[in-house]
Design an enzyme around this catalytic site. Structure first.
Site, PDB file in Angstrom:
ATOM      1  N   CYS A  70      46.839  -5.289  26.727  1.00  0.00           N
ATOM      2  CA  CYS A  70      48.230  -4.855  26.870  1.00  0.00           C
ATOM      3  C   CYS A  70      49.046  -5.200  25.619  1.00  0.00           C
ATOM      4  CB  CYS A  70      48.837  -5.439  28.148  1.00  0.00           C
ATOM      5  SG  CYS A  70      50.336  -4.542  28.662  1.00  0.00           S
ATOM      6  N   LYS A  74      59.819   2.194  32.382  1.00  0.00           N
ATOM      7  CA  LYS A  74      58.618   1.371  32.486  1.00  0.00           C
ATOM      8  C   LYS A  74      57.424   2.210  32.932  1.00  0.00           C
ATOM      9  CE  LYS A  74      56.855  -2.925  34.508  1.00  0.00           C
ATOM     10  NZ  LYS A  74      57.116  -4.080  35.400  1.00  0.00           N
ATOM     11  N   SER A  89      51.294  -1.714  33.148  1.00  0.00           N
ATOM     12  CA  SER A  89      52.589  -2.346  33.409  1.00  0.00           C
ATOM     13  C   SER A  89      53.211  -2.725  32.072  1.00  0.00           C
ATOM     14  CB  SER A  89      52.400  -3.592  34.289  1.00  0.00           C
ATOM     15  OG  SER A  89      53.639  -4.234  34.512  1.00  0.00           O
ATOM     16  N   HIS A 126      45.731  -2.969  32.334  1.00  0.00           N
ATOM     17  CA  HIS A 126      45.358  -4.250  32.934  1.00  0.00           C
ATOM     18  C   HIS A 126      44.243  -4.075  33.959  1.00  0.00           C
ATOM     19  CE1 HIS A 126      48.468  -6.937  31.313  1.00  0.00           C
ATOM     20  NE2 HIS A 126      49.320  -5.932  31.434  1.00  0.00           N
ATOM     21  N   GLU A 180      42.088  -6.102  34.531  1.00  0.00           N
ATOM     22  CA  GLU A 180      41.851  -7.427  35.119  1.00  0.00           C
ATOM     23  C   GLU A 180      42.775  -7.737  36.298  1.00  0.00           C
ATOM     24  OE1 GLU A 180      45.386  -8.346  32.562  1.00  0.00           O
ATOM     25  OE2 GLU A 180      43.711  -6.941  32.527  1.00  0.00           O
ATOM     26  N   ARG A 224      59.283  -8.674  42.044  1.00  0.00           N
ATOM     27  CA  ARG A 224      60.031  -9.486  41.068  1.00  0.00           C
ATOM     28  C   ARG A 224      61.107  -8.650  40.387  1.00  0.00           C
ATOM     29  NH1 ARG A 224      56.612 -10.158  36.031  1.00  0.00           N
ATOM     30  NH2 ARG A 224      57.407  -8.024  35.842  1.00  0.00           N
TER      31      ARG A 224
END
Length: 302
Positions: A142, A163, A192, A235, A237, A249
Site C-alpha cells: 500500500c 477514498k 483502502s 491489502h 493481508e 472508525r
C-alpha cells in the site's frame, strides 16, 4: 516448516489456535538448517493486528522463517505500548550491520502527505539505501508500495477524488510470472487508500512489470524485473473484518465516510463480510518467499 517468533509475543497464542506452524526461538536454534531471515518494518498504527496478519502468512509455507520486527526511531507510535515496542522491536541502528533475505514494508495511514513531509522519510530512505546491499527482496504494501515506486523508480502518487475502499476484481496480466503462480485470471483483493499511482508510467518503465490491475482500483501488483522489489497497492493481508473496522472508525469521524464497495453482503453494513481473497493472500506470500527470497538469496552472505 515453521515460523520462528519470540515466545512471549502476544500473537503467539492466536497463531497456535489457528494451527499456524510456529516455533520458539529456543527450539529453532537446535535446527541444523538455514532459515530465512525476514525483516518486517511495521508502519501500521495497530501494530499487533498487523503482526498477526503477516505472521499468519509467513508461517504457512514449507520454509523456516526468522522474523525481526523493525520500527522507526524518528517517530513513536501512539497506538501501541512502549513496552511492546521495547520488547519485540528493533530500530535501524540495531540491525544495520545484518543481512536479511527478505523485507516487508507495510502501509501507513499517511497517503495524503508528501513523502518528504513524513516525519520518518529520511530514516526510510536510509533503510532503502541500506537494503540495496543488505536485503535480497523487498515486499512493499500500500503506502509502502507507493513510497518504493517514488524512491526507486521516480513514480509519484496522486490524490484520488475520494477514498478507494472495498474489494475489487483484478485481472492477471501474465500468469507465467513466478509471483502469481496459481492465481486465477481474475481475483479479488481489498484496497483502502486515498491516493493512486500512474499505471501508464509503470507500464512504460524499463525496470518494472505490471502484473495485475483493476478497472476500478488501478494498478495493483508491480514487480521489478530483477525480483528485488514487489509492490502491492492493496491489502491482500487484511482479515475479513478489517475494512469493516476501518469503515466504523471513519464513520465515527463523520457521517460521510464512504462504505467499502463490493464488500458487505448486499451492501448491507449490518451483515458479516466474507473473506473472498484468502487463497490469493497465501499464494502471493508463499510465492514471494519461495521465488523472490529462497531461490534468490545466497546461502551465506559475504
Amino acid at each position: 516448516m515453521p515460523i520462528t517468533i519470540p515466545k512471549a509475543l502476544p500473537a503467539r497464542e492466536k497463531l497456535l489456535q489457528e494451527k499456524i506452524f510456529i516455533m520458539d526461538e529456543e527450539r529453532a536454534f537446535t535446527q541444523d538448517i538455514r532459515p530465512l531471515n525476514i525483516l518486517l518494518l511495521n508502519l501500521m498504527p495497530e501494530k499487533e493486528k498487523t503482526e498477526l496478519q503477516l505472521l499468519r502468512l509467513l508461517g504457512n509455507t514449507p520454509l523456516q522463517v526468522n522474523v525481526t520486527f523493525l520500527t522507526t526511531a524518528t517517530y513513536e507510535s501512539k497506538n501501541v505500548s512502549k513496552t511492546h515496542l521495547d520488547t519485540f522491536y528493533k530500530v535501524f541502528d540495531e540491525i544495520k550491520d545484518r543481512k536479511f533475505d527478505g523485507m516487508i514494508i507495510t502501509g501507513a495511514p499517511i497517503e495524503l502527505m508528501e513523502f518528504e513531509d513524513v516525519q520518518y522519510w529520511e530514516e526510510l530512505t536510509e533503510i532503502y539505501e541500506w537494503s540495496k546491499t543488505n536485503v535480497t527482496s523487498l515486499f512493499n504494501i500500500c503506502w509502502g508500495a507507493q513510497a518504493a515506486l517514488y524512491y526507486f523508480y521516480d513514480i509519484d502518487k496522486h490524490e484520488l477524488p475520494g477514498k478507494c475502499t472495498g474489494v475489487f476484481d483484478h485481472t492477471l496480466i501474465d500468469p507465467t510470472e513466478d509471483i502469481v503462480r496459481g492465481f486465477n485470471d481474475v481475483f479479488k483483493a481489498p484496497h483502502s487508500r486515498y491516493t493512486d499511482v500512474d499505471e501508464d508510467k509503470i507500464r512504460k518503465h524499463s525496470e518494472l512489470k505490471l502484473l495485475a490491475t483493476s478497472a476500478e482500483a488501478g494498478a495493483f501488483l508491480i514487480a521489478s524485473k530483477d525480483k528485488r522489489h514487489l509492490m502491492m497497492t492493496g491489502h491482500l493481508e487484511y482479515d475479513a473484518t478489517t475494512l469493516k473496522d476501518e469503515y466504523e472508525r471513519d464513520l465515527a469521524k463523520g457521517p460521510d465516510a464512504p462504505m467499502p464497495k463490493h464488500y458487505f453482503p448486499n451492501d448491507d453494513p449490518t451483515q458479516v463480510p466474507l473473506n473472498t481473497w484468502r487463497s490469493h493472500t497465501h499464494l502471493i506470500f508463499s510465492n514471494w518467499l519461495n521465488y523472490y527470497v529462497y531461490q534468490e538469496t545466497p546461502y551465506q552472505w559475504e
